[in-house]
Write a protein that holds these residues in place. Structure first.
Motif, PDB file in Angstrom:
ATOM      1  N   GLU A  61      14.611 -14.192 -14.266  1.00 54.16           N
ATOM      2  CA  GLU A  61      15.339 -13.007 -13.833  1.00 54.16           C
ATOM      3  C   GLU A  61      14.913 -11.819 -14.685  1.00 54.16           C
ATOM      4  O   GLU A  61      14.709 -11.955 -15.895  1.00 54.16           O
ATOM      5  CB  GLU A  61      16.851 -13.213 -13.967  1.00 54.16           C
ATOM      6  CG  GLU A  61      17.430 -14.220 -13.004  1.00 54.16           C
ATOM      7  CD  GLU A  61      18.947 -14.291 -13.095  1.00 54.16           C
ATOM      8  OE1 GLU A  61      19.521 -13.454 -13.835  1.00 54.16           O
ATOM      9  OE2 GLU A  61      19.537 -15.162 -12.445  1.00 54.16           O
ATOM     10  N   PRO A  63      15.350  -8.235 -16.729  1.00 56.87           N
ATOM     11  CA  PRO A  63      16.459  -7.646 -17.492  1.00 56.87           C
ATOM     12  C   PRO A  63      17.180  -6.607 -16.649  1.00 56.87           C
ATOM     13  O   PRO A  63      16.658  -6.103 -15.645  1.00 56.87           O
ATOM     14  CB  PRO A  63      15.755  -7.004 -18.684  1.00 56.87           C
ATOM     15  CG  PRO A  63      14.370  -6.716 -18.203  1.00 56.87           C
ATOM     16  CD  PRO A  63      14.038  -7.847 -17.281  1.00 56.87           C
ATOM     17  N   ARG A  64      18.393  -6.277 -17.061  1.00 62.29           N
ATOM     18  CA  ARG A  64      19.211  -5.337 -16.285  1.00 62.29           C
ATOM     19  C   ARG A  64      18.505  -3.996 -16.104  1.00 62.29           C
ATOM     20  O   ARG A  64      18.634  -3.341 -15.065  1.00 62.29           O
ATOM     21  CB  ARG A  64      20.548  -5.141 -16.990  1.00 62.29           C
ATOM     22  CG  ARG A  64      21.515  -4.254 -16.221  1.00 62.29           C
ATOM     23  CD  ARG A  64      22.857  -4.197 -16.928  1.00 62.29           C
ATOM     24  NE  ARG A  64      23.445  -5.539 -17.050  1.00 62.29           N
ATOM     25  CZ  ARG A  64      24.596  -5.778 -17.688  1.00 62.29           C
ATOM     26  NH1 ARG A  64      25.264  -4.786 -18.269  1.00 62.29           N
ATOM     27  NH2 ARG A  64      25.075  -7.008 -17.745  1.00 62.29           N
ATOM     28  N   SER A  65      17.731  -3.587 -17.106  1.00 65.07           N
ATOM     29  CA  SER A  65      17.070  -2.279 -17.047  1.00 65.07           C
ATOM     30  C   SER A  65      15.996  -2.212 -15.965  1.00 65.07           C
ATOM     31  O   SER A  65      15.607  -1.127 -15.536  1.00 65.07           O
ATOM     32  CB  SER A  65      16.453  -1.951 -18.408  1.00 65.07           C
ATOM     33  OG  SER A  65      15.476  -2.927 -18.758  1.00 65.07           O
ATOM     34  N   ALA A  67      16.144  -4.465 -13.140  1.00 68.89           N
ATOM     35  CA  ALA A  67      16.622  -5.197 -11.962  1.00 68.89           C
ATOM     36  C   ALA A  67      16.521  -4.375 -10.684  1.00 68.89           C
ATOM     37  O   ALA A  67      16.288  -4.923  -9.599  1.00 68.89           O
ATOM     38  CB  ALA A  67      18.058  -5.654 -12.193  1.00 68.89           C
ATOM     39  N   HIS A  68      16.685  -3.058 -10.790  1.00 68.22           N
ATOM     40  CA  HIS A  68      16.651  -2.222  -9.587  1.00 68.22           C
ATOM     41  C   HIS A  68      15.245  -2.114  -8.988  1.00 68.22           C
ATOM     42  O   HIS A  68      15.080  -1.674  -7.842  1.00 68.22           O
ATOM     43  CB  HIS A  68      17.177  -0.820  -9.905  1.00 68.22           C
ATOM     44  CG  HIS A  68      16.328  -0.055 -10.876  1.00 68.22           C
ATOM     45  ND1 HIS A  68      16.213  -0.405 -12.212  1.00 68.22           N
ATOM     46  CD2 HIS A  68      15.545   1.041 -10.708  1.00 68.22           C
ATOM     47  CE1 HIS A  68      15.411   0.439 -12.819  1.00 68.22           C
ATOM     48  NE2 HIS A  68      14.990   1.331 -11.942  1.00 68.22           N
ATOM     49  N   TRP A 119       7.667  -6.490 -20.152  1.00 68.48           N
ATOM     50  CA  TRP A 119       8.617  -7.592 -19.971  1.00 68.48           C
ATOM     51  C   TRP A 119       7.903  -8.876 -19.549  1.00 68.48           C
ATOM     52  O   TRP A 119       8.165  -9.956 -20.095  1.00 68.48           O
ATOM     53  CB  TRP A 119       9.664  -7.209 -18.923  1.00 68.48           C
ATOM     54  CG  TRP A 119      10.470  -8.384 -18.463  1.00 68.48           C
ATOM     55  CD1 TRP A 119      11.449  -9.029 -19.157  1.00 68.48           C
ATOM     56  CD2 TRP A 119      10.339  -9.070 -17.208  1.00 68.48           C
ATOM     57  NE1 TRP A 119      11.935 -10.087 -18.423  1.00 68.48           N
ATOM     58  CE2 TRP A 119      11.272 -10.131 -17.221  1.00 68.48           C
ATOM     59  CE3 TRP A 119       9.535  -8.888 -16.083  1.00 68.48           C
ATOM     60  CZ2 TRP A 119      11.423 -11.003 -16.135  1.00 68.48           C
ATOM     61  CZ3 TRP A 119       9.675  -9.754 -15.007  1.00 68.48           C
ATOM     62  CH2 TRP A 119      10.605 -10.804 -15.041  1.00 68.48           C
TER      63      TRP A 119
END
Length: 537
Positions: A61, A63-65, A67-68, A119
């Motif tokens: 998955e 990272p939140r930064s 994800a979009h 990442w």
């Protein structure tokens, strides 16, 4: 001057085959084509469904930064699993498309590309750069198991013409611009890139640069190398941005390092490219030859003249019949000229005279067009043009019938061309007969011509082996590579290397250059995440 954001297409792309889903031949048309190839299936294979692939959850998955920017829709992942080669199509038809990417990322600028690469490097996620997905050499899929997760990096959200220099006739364009959108954004300026590969509708500027793609035009500027002023490339080691120059003698060109690098050294994000005024005058004609050897000599004479035809495409008798350009056993030479500022009829007439001096027959009236009119040409030219655009769809229809229907291309010097063409026809045809028990058709056309050589393009039609069509094609491809190597012909003229052409490419490139390429890979991509298996290990 900035361009506008391209609007999304309303039609649906096929996830498993070429082009648009609504343009694929139906079952009846597939069956009719299959009847022309002895040994094919009695009925077409069903159109594959994404739901039958049983695509699991991603193994990683973001990272939140980030994800979009990243998605995991099964249909989107399936569509990014492979390119559009014959072996890709038959694997999809048989329900074995290979490694499905875990994620599909769509960055919108350089910073996001760099963040995604950083990442992915930390987690050892393989990153496969993806433009329009039209690769026919295994260039956009992941093979192997060295990486625990795979991310397809789709650049099509970066599709704008950012700046146009009308005085210098150049533009700065994002790499994800698809061919039609790119031309639409240049049209208001009266300019064109004039790069039209057969995949034009479904390929991007970045893909053309990364594969050193060849366009439709037979002479003059046709490879993307010729159009480049400068490039911007994001690598795991930093961003490379070359100066925009008309020419330079300052050491080895930095752009040459990334042209043709196929996403193994970095991600091309934008480029300044040379443009031309849009042509206003066009003329075309088709000349028939009773003997293919005579036609070869005519084409060589034209290539070595100063006429510079935009199109100088020679079809052998089989290719002419397949495209509808001729049905009497003749080879056909399709000629075309264009210009932005002067009529080209005189140049076409001179070219036809050259063809006649080598035994060509031309009894029609040349087709011409001017500003505001469509392209001209006689019936043979029109038939060839229609077949050229329709052929990938028909190939997929034949694949549904279990047939081998694929192409490969090369280039060699004129002294080797006749022997090379004869050897490919004979040896690939014999290999297909031995493997299937059915005769095969091996046709040839010349797509690009140079003063010192030409690019033969071969079409192979044969019965497949039920359930193992891709393995049969691999065998025939291996035979062709042996012929090309024996004649000193390149393993690819414009289809790139990818994974399918690696054996031939490894034999073609000099070892000192291979050492330098491996060193560049190690320096720019030290974690080895970018398109693993392409060009170098």
């Amino acid at each position: 001057m900035a361009g506008t954001t391209p609007q999304p297409q309303s039609r649906t792309r096929s996830w498993w085959g070429w082009g648009w889903t609504d343009a694929h031949p139906d079952d009846a048309e597939c069956a009719a084509m299959g009847a022309l190839v002895p040994g094919t299936l009695a009925r077409p294979l069903p159109v594959p469904r994404v739901g039958d692939l049983r695509i699991g959850s991603p193994s990683v998955e973001p990272p939140r930064s980030l994800a979009h920017l990243v998605g995991a829709d099964p249909g989107d992942r399936a569509a990014h699993a492979m390119g559009k080669a014959y072996r890709d199509v038959v694997r999809a038809l048989r329900g074995r498309p290979g490694r499905i990417p875990d994620l599909v990322a769509r960055p919108t600028d350089d910073r996001e590309v760099a963040d995604l690469l950083e990442w992915a490097g930390e987690l050892q996620v393989a990153v496969v750069p993806y433009g329009g997905g039209s690769s026919v050499c295994g260039g956009v899929e992941y093979r192997g198991d060295a990486h625990g997760a795979v991310m397809s990096l789709d650049l099509t959200a970066m599709g704008r013409v950012l700046e146009v220099d009308t005085e210098g006739r150049a533009a700065r364009i994002q790499a994800g611009a698809l061919g039609p959108s790119l031309e639409d954004q240049l049209r208001p300026h009266g300019l064109t890139l004039r790069h039209f590969p057969q995949s034009f509708e479904f390929s991007t500027l970045g893909g053309w640069l990364a594969t050193r793609a060849g366009g439709h035009y037979a002479t003059g500027r046709t490879h993307m190398d010729d159009f480049v002023q400068s490039m911007r490339v994001v690598t795991p080691a930093g961003t490379s941005s070359s100066w925009r120059l008309p020419a330079s003698g300052a050491g080895p060109s930095p752009d040459r390092l990334f042209l043709g690098s196929e996403g193994t050294l970095g991600v091309i994000t934008e480029a300044w490219v040379r443009l031309q005024e849009r042509p206003r005058h066009k003329a075309s004609a088709a000349v028939a030859f009773a003997r293919f050897d005579d036609a070869l000599r005519a084409v060589r004479t034209l290539a070595q003249s100063d006429l510079s035809p935009a199109n100088c495409r020679l079809l052998d008798a089989g290719e002419a019949a397949l495209s509808g350009a001729a049905h009497d056993g003749s080879a056909v030479l399709v000629l075309g000229f264009e210009s932005a500022d002067e009529p080209v009829t005189a140049r076409l007439e001179r070219a036809v005279d050259v063809a006649r001096s080598h035994g060509g027959r031309y009894g029609g009236t040349s087709g011409t067009s001017a500003a505001g009119e469509g392209p001209g040409g006689d019936a043979a030219v029109s038939a060839w043009r229609s077949a050229f655009l329709r052929m990938p769809y028909l190939r997929d229809g034949l694949a549904r019938m279990g047939a081998v229907a694929e192409t490969f291309e090369t280039a060699a010097t004129w002294d080797r061309i006749p022997g090379l063409i004869d050897a490919v026809r004979t040896e690939v045809g014999a290999a297909a007969l031995k493997a299937t028990g059915h005769p095969a058709t091996v046709n040839c056309r010349l797509t690009h011509v140079y003063p010192d050589g030409a690019a033969p393009y071969f079409t192979v039609l044969a019965a497949g082996r039920d359930g193992a069509e891709d393995a049969l094609w691999d065998e025939l491809k291996a035979v062709s590579v042996e012929v090309l190597h024996r004649y000193g012909a390149t393993v690819t003229h414009h289809h790139a290397v990818g994974r399918d052409h690696r054996p031939g490419y490894d034999r073609q490139r000099p070892e000192p250059f291979a050492l330098a390429l491996r060193a560049a890979k190690g320096a720019l991509d030290p974690r080895g995440i970018l398109n693993p298996g392409v060009l170098v290990d």
